[in-house]
Motif scaffolding. Structure first.
Motif, PDB file in Angstrom:
ATOM      1  N   ARG A 171      -5.539   5.348  -1.887  1.00 15.20           N
ATOM      2  CA  ARG A 171      -6.474   4.648  -0.997  1.00 15.20           C
ATOM      3  C   ARG A 171      -5.882   3.302  -0.616  1.00 15.20           C
ATOM      4  O   ARG A 171      -5.104   2.718  -1.374  1.00 15.20           O
ATOM      5  N   LEU A 172      -6.262   2.824   0.533  1.00 14.50           N
ATOM      6  CA  LEU A 172      -5.764   1.528   0.984  1.00 14.50           C
ATOM      7  C   LEU A 172      -6.355   0.406   0.135  1.00 14.50           C
ATOM      8  O   LEU A 172      -7.573   0.301  -0.019  1.00 14.50           O
ATOM      9  N   CYS A 173      -5.480  -0.419  -0.401  1.00 11.06           N
ATOM     10  CA  CYS A 173      -5.891  -1.632  -1.119  1.00 11.06           C
ATOM     11  C   CYS A 173      -5.529  -2.812  -0.216  1.00 11.06           C
ATOM     12  O   CYS A 173      -4.344  -3.091  -0.003  1.00 11.06           O
ATOM     13  N   SER A 174      -6.519  -3.454   0.331  1.00  9.43           N
ATOM     14  CA  SER A 174      -6.238  -4.527   1.286  1.00  9.43           C
ATOM     15  C   SER A 174      -5.652  -5.746   0.597  1.00  9.43           C
ATOM     16  O   SER A 174      -5.900  -5.996  -0.593  1.00  9.43           O
ATOM     17  N   HIS A 175      -4.856  -6.510   1.368  1.00 11.84           N
ATOM     18  CA  HIS A 175      -4.316  -7.759   0.845  1.00 11.84           C
ATOM     19  C   HIS A 175      -5.443  -8.638   0.304  1.00 11.84           C
ATOM     20  O   HIS A 175      -5.348  -9.199  -0.787  1.00 11.84           O
TER      21      HIS A 175
END
Length: 234
Positions: A175-179
C-alpha cells in the motif's frame, strides 16, 4: 520493556556529572549516548531513535527549556525529562509546559534516576509493544523487537530508525505510504529536512533488502513509497 533494551540520550555539559551518570546508567545495563553540547541533539535525534532524552536545563548557548520545546515539536514520540538545579515551582511548571514527562532536581540521586527512567518507560512502553512486527518478508525474517533481519542464517542488525521505518512499511506493505504520514508518525514533522532524512533511510533499507530481488521499495513520485513483497505487482 526490558531495562537492558533502553536506548537513552543524555544531554549534559557538566563533564563530571555527565561522566558519573553515563557510567552509572551503562552499569545498569542501559545503552546511552552522551551529548555534551546541546547543538548535537537534533542531529542525533534525526539519525536514530531514542527511548528517552535526559536533558539538563542550564546549558551554554541553548537552554534546556528551548531545546525541550523543539524536541517536543519535532519528535513528539520521544519523551524527555529535565535535570536541573532550578527548584522554584514556576521552573518546574515551565518544564512540564514544554512537554517534559518528568523533572528531577539536582543534586541527582542516581538510584532515583534509574527508578524514574524504568517507571516512565514501563508506562510508555505499551504503545511500542503493540507495534512490534515479527514476520516473514520475502526471503527475510523481520524481528522488530530485536531490531534485526535474518537472511539464510545471517543476522542483519538495524538501527532504531531503520527498524521503525521498516516496521511501518511492513505494516502497510503493498500500500502507498505517503511522505507526510511516515514523517509525522516517525519524525514528528513533515518538512524539507526530514524528507531528506527519510530518503537517506529508504536508500539504506533498499541496500539491506537487495538480497531478495523480488522485495523492493518503490518510489511513487511526489507521493511516497510502497513496499512490494514477493508475488505482488503494481
Amino acid at each position: 520493556m526490558d531495562p537492558k533494551m533502553y536506548n537513552l540520550l543524555l544531554v549534559e555539559d557538566d563533564t563530571s556529572l555527565g561522566y558519573l551518570l553515563s557510567e552509572y546508567l551503562k552499569m545498569k545495563g542501559m545503552e546511552l549516548q552522551w551529548a555534551k553540547d546541546p547543538s548535537e541533539v537534533i542531529p542525533l535525534l534525526e539519525q536514530r531513535g531514542f527511548d528517552l532524552v535526559i536533558l539538563d536545563v542550564m546549558m551554554p548557548g541553548l537552554d534546556g527549556f528551548t531545546l525541550g520545546a523543539e524536541i517536543h515539536e519535532r519528535f513528539p514520540d520521544i519523551p524527555f525529562l529535565f535535570l536541573t538545579a532550578k527548584s522554584m515551582k514556576i521552573d518546574v511548571l515551565k518544564g512540564f509546559s514544554v512537554g517534559a514527562v518528568d523533572y528531577l532536581k539536582k543534586p541527582i540521586d542516581e538510584e532515583e534516576l534509574v527508578v524514574r527512567i524504568e517507571t516512565l518507560l514501563a508506562r510508555l512502553g505499551g504503545q511500542s509493544q503493540e507495534e512490534e512486527v515479527h514476520s516473514n518478508l520475502g526471503r527475510y525474517e523481520f524481528d522488530s523487537r530485536n531490531q534485526c533481519l535474518h537472511f539464510e542464517g545471517l543476522e542483519i542488525p538495524l538501527t532504531t530508525r531503520e527498524n521503525e521505518l521498516l516496521a511501518y512499511l511492513v505494516r502497510h506493505q503493498n500500500r502507498l505510504c505517503s511522505h507526510a504520514d511516515i514523517l509525522k508518525r516517525l519524525w514528528g514533522r513533515n518538512d524539507y529536512f526530514n524528507r531528506k532524512s527519510l530518503n537517506v533511510f529508504i536508500t539504506r533499507l533498499r541496500k539491506i533488502l537487495e538480497k531478495d530481488p523480488e522485495l523492493r521499495i518503490e518510489n511513487v513520485h511526489g507521493q511516497g513509497f510502497i513496499l512490494r513483497t514477493p508475488g505482488t505487482s503494481k
